[in-house]
Design a protein around this motif. Structure first.
Motif, PDB file in Angstrom:
ATOM      1  N   LEU A  88       3.563  23.661  19.038  1.00  0.00           N
ATOM      2  CA  LEU A  88       4.024  23.339  20.630  1.00  0.00           C
ATOM      3  C   LEU A  88       3.839  23.484  21.729  1.00  0.00           C
ATOM      4  N   VAL A  89       3.436  25.382  22.050  1.00  0.00           N
ATOM      5  CA  VAL A  89       2.316  25.538  23.260  1.00  0.00           C
ATOM      6  C   VAL A  89       1.190  25.616  22.739  1.00  0.00           C
ATOM      7  N   THR A  90       1.130  25.238  22.299  1.00  0.00           N
ATOM      8  CA  THR A  90      -0.783  25.057  21.675  1.00  0.00           C
ATOM      9  C   THR A  90      -1.345  23.914  21.908  1.00  0.00           C
ATOM     10  N   SER A  91       0.187  23.290  22.412  1.00  0.00           N
ATOM     11  CA  SER A  91      -0.771  21.473  22.943  1.00  0.00           C
ATOM     12  C   SER A  91      -0.561  20.666  21.778  1.00  0.00           C
ATOM     13  N   ALA A  92       0.600  20.957  20.050  1.00  0.00           N
ATOM     14  CA  ALA A  92       0.538  20.454  19.464  1.00  0.00           C
ATOM     15  C   ALA A  92       1.986  19.496  18.956  1.00  0.00           C
ATOM     16  N   PRO A  93       2.316  19.144  20.090  1.00  0.00           N
ATOM     17  CA  PRO A  93       3.882  18.766  19.228  1.00  0.00           C
ATOM     18  C   PRO A  93       4.010  17.679  18.517  1.00  0.00           C
ATOM     19  N   ALA A  94       3.529  16.968  18.024  1.00  0.00           N
ATOM     20  CA  ALA A  94       3.856  16.370  16.630  1.00  0.00           C
ATOM     21  C   ALA A  94       3.825  17.313  15.772  1.00  0.00           C
ATOM     22  N   ARG A  95       2.516  18.407  15.419  1.00  0.00           N
ATOM     23  CA  ARG A  95       2.617  19.381  14.537  1.00  0.00           C
ATOM     24  C   ARG A  95       4.024  19.476  14.950  1.00  0.00           C
ATOM     25  N   ALA A  96       4.369  20.758  15.665  1.00  0.00           N
ATOM     26  CA  ALA A  96       5.881  20.924  16.080  1.00  0.00           C
ATOM     27  C   ALA A  96       6.709  20.134  15.453  1.00  0.00           C
ATOM     28  N   VAL A  97       6.494  19.012  15.650  1.00  0.00           N
ATOM     29  CA  VAL A  97       8.169  18.427  15.428  1.00  0.00           C
ATOM     30  C   VAL A  97       8.219  18.436  13.674  1.00  0.00           C
ATOM     31  N   THR A  98       6.721  17.883  12.947  1.00  0.00           N
ATOM     32  CA  THR A  98       6.835  18.172  11.472  1.00  0.00           C
ATOM     33  C   THR A  98       7.266  20.053  11.136  1.00  0.00           C
ATOM     34  N   VAL A  99       6.915  21.014  11.639  1.00  0.00           N
ATOM     35  CA  VAL A  99       7.061  21.888  11.148  1.00  0.00           C
ATOM     36  C   VAL A  99       8.177  22.425  11.374  1.00  0.00           C
ATOM     37  N   TRP A 100       9.561  22.037  12.101  1.00  0.00           N
ATOM     38  CA  TRP A 100      10.654  22.183  12.043  1.00  0.00           C
ATOM     39  C   TRP A 100      11.374  21.157  11.598  1.00  0.00           C
ATOM     40  N   ALA A 101      11.366  19.842  11.186  1.00  0.00           N
ATOM     41  CA  ALA A 101      12.220  18.609  10.102  1.00  0.00           C
ATOM     42  C   ALA A 101      12.976  19.878   9.697  1.00  0.00           C
ATOM     43  N   PRO A 102      11.913  20.642   8.792  1.00  0.00           N
ATOM     44  CA  PRO A 102      13.452  20.738   7.904  1.00  0.00           C
ATOM     45  C   PRO A 102      14.719  21.669   8.117  1.00  0.00           C
ATOM     46  N   LEU A 103      14.560  22.003   9.767  1.00  0.00           N
ATOM     47  CA  LEU A 103      15.466  23.154  10.032  1.00  0.00           C
ATOM     48  C   LEU A 103      16.333  22.201  10.514  1.00  0.00           C
ATOM     49  N   LEU A 104      16.160  20.406  10.864  1.00  0.00           N
ATOM     50  CA  LEU A 104      17.276  19.931  11.556  1.00  0.00           C
ATOM     51  C   LEU A 104      18.203  19.996  10.646  1.00  0.00           C
ATOM     52  N   ASP A 105      17.939  19.723   9.318  1.00  0.00           N
ATOM     53  CA  ASP A 105      19.281  19.377   8.219  1.00  0.00           C
ATOM     54  C   ASP A 105      20.085  20.892   7.891  1.00  0.00           C
ATOM     55  N   LEU A 106      19.774  22.067   8.280  1.00  0.00           N
ATOM     56  CA  LEU A 106      19.873  23.637   7.842  1.00  0.00           C
ATOM     57  C   LEU A 106      21.332  23.879   8.138  1.00  0.00           C
ATOM     58  N   ASP A 107      22.208  22.898   7.292  1.00  0.00           N
ATOM     59  CA  ASP A 107      24.209  23.118   7.903  1.00  0.00           C
ATOM     60  C   ASP A 107      24.654  24.531   7.940  1.00  0.00           C
ATOM     61  N   SER A 108      23.655  25.178   6.875  1.00  0.00           N
ATOM     62  CA  SER A 108      23.756  26.779   7.017  1.00  0.00           C
ATOM     63  C   SER A 108      23.651  27.955   8.306  1.00  0.00           C
ATOM     64  N   ASP A 109      22.927  26.857   9.009  1.00  0.00           N
ATOM     65  CA  ASP A 109      22.575  27.699   9.697  1.00  0.00           C
ATOM     66  C   ASP A 109      22.380  26.721  11.619  1.00  0.00           C
ATOM     67  N   PRO A 110      24.108  26.725  12.018  1.00  0.00           N
ATOM     68  CA  PRO A 110      24.050  26.241  12.897  1.00  0.00           C
ATOM     69  C   PRO A 110      23.324  26.395  14.201  1.00  0.00           C
ATOM     70  N   ALA A 111      23.817  27.767  14.608  1.00  0.00           N
ATOM     71  CA  ALA A 111      22.510  27.910  15.656  1.00  0.00           C
ATOM     72  C   ALA A 111      21.039  27.401  16.045  1.00  0.00           C
TER      73      ALA A 111
END
Length: 190
Positions: A88-111
């Motif tokens: 994200l900070v290196t101007s690649a927001p689409a790649r950032a969202v792709t990298v983060w995608a698995p964390l959006l379903d991380l029910d075991s870690d709500p924070a």
């Protein structure tokens, strides 16, 4: 962590790294390089070295380290979060969202799930929802103290952008934060 990690780093080696990170960045990098050479399968080492290098503006090498940490330990969720943040900070927001995608379903870690949701909503320019997600993550407990300073700063910045000055909790001075806010106790806890 037990007296000796499964990868061979002793508590003394971990203490040496964390102390050096507070006092002498060059020494910390030398120690991390030495330990990574001696323990190439310990994902914590590139996970810690990556953000340290990013703090010096060495984004390319930092990204390689964070990717190496994930290759060694795919469940190292903080490394995934930080890699997304680096994108994200290196101007690649689409790649950032792709990298983060698995964390959006991380029910075991709500924070961490809420922190990630806040980041994705920020990229999508849904700032009010992003701020709410950050607040939800912060309220979920301090399971990731290495991320709290960043998330609080982002939540505060969103409050300012949304015209809510004075409502966010102060983050503290740079001196108070120390240079390596992400890395503070990460090695000792994992």
């Amino acid at each position: 962590m037990s007296e000796q990690s499964c990868d061979g780093l002793s508590p003394d080696q971990i203490n040496r790294i964390t102390e050096a990170m507070q006092d002498d960045e060059e020494l910390a990098l030398r120690i991390l390089d030495e330990q990574y050479a001696a323990h190439p399968y310990d994902a914590r080492l590139p996970m810690v070295r990556g953000p340290l290098l990013a703090g010096r503006g060495e984004y390319g090498v930092a990204g390689i380290d964070l990717r190496d940490a994930l290759a060694l330990a795919p469940a190292m969720h903080v490394a995934r979060f930080m890699l997304g943040y680096l994108e994200l900070v290196t101007s690649a927001p689409a790649r950032a969202v792709t990298v983060w995608a698995p964390l959006l379903d991380l029910d075991s870690d709500p924070a961490l799930q809420a922190f990630t949701q806040g980041m994705v909503l920020t990229v999508q320019d849904r700032l009010t929802e992003a701020q709410a997600a950050f607040r939800t993550g912060l309220a979920a407990g301090d399971t990731h103290p290495e991320l709290v300073r960043l998330v609080r700063a982002l939540e505060q910045a969103l409050g300012i952008a949304l015209g809510q000055q004075g409502q966010a909790e102060p983050v503290g001075s740079e001196e108070d934060a120390g240079r390596h806010w992400l890395l503070g106790g990460y090695l000792a806890r994992h």
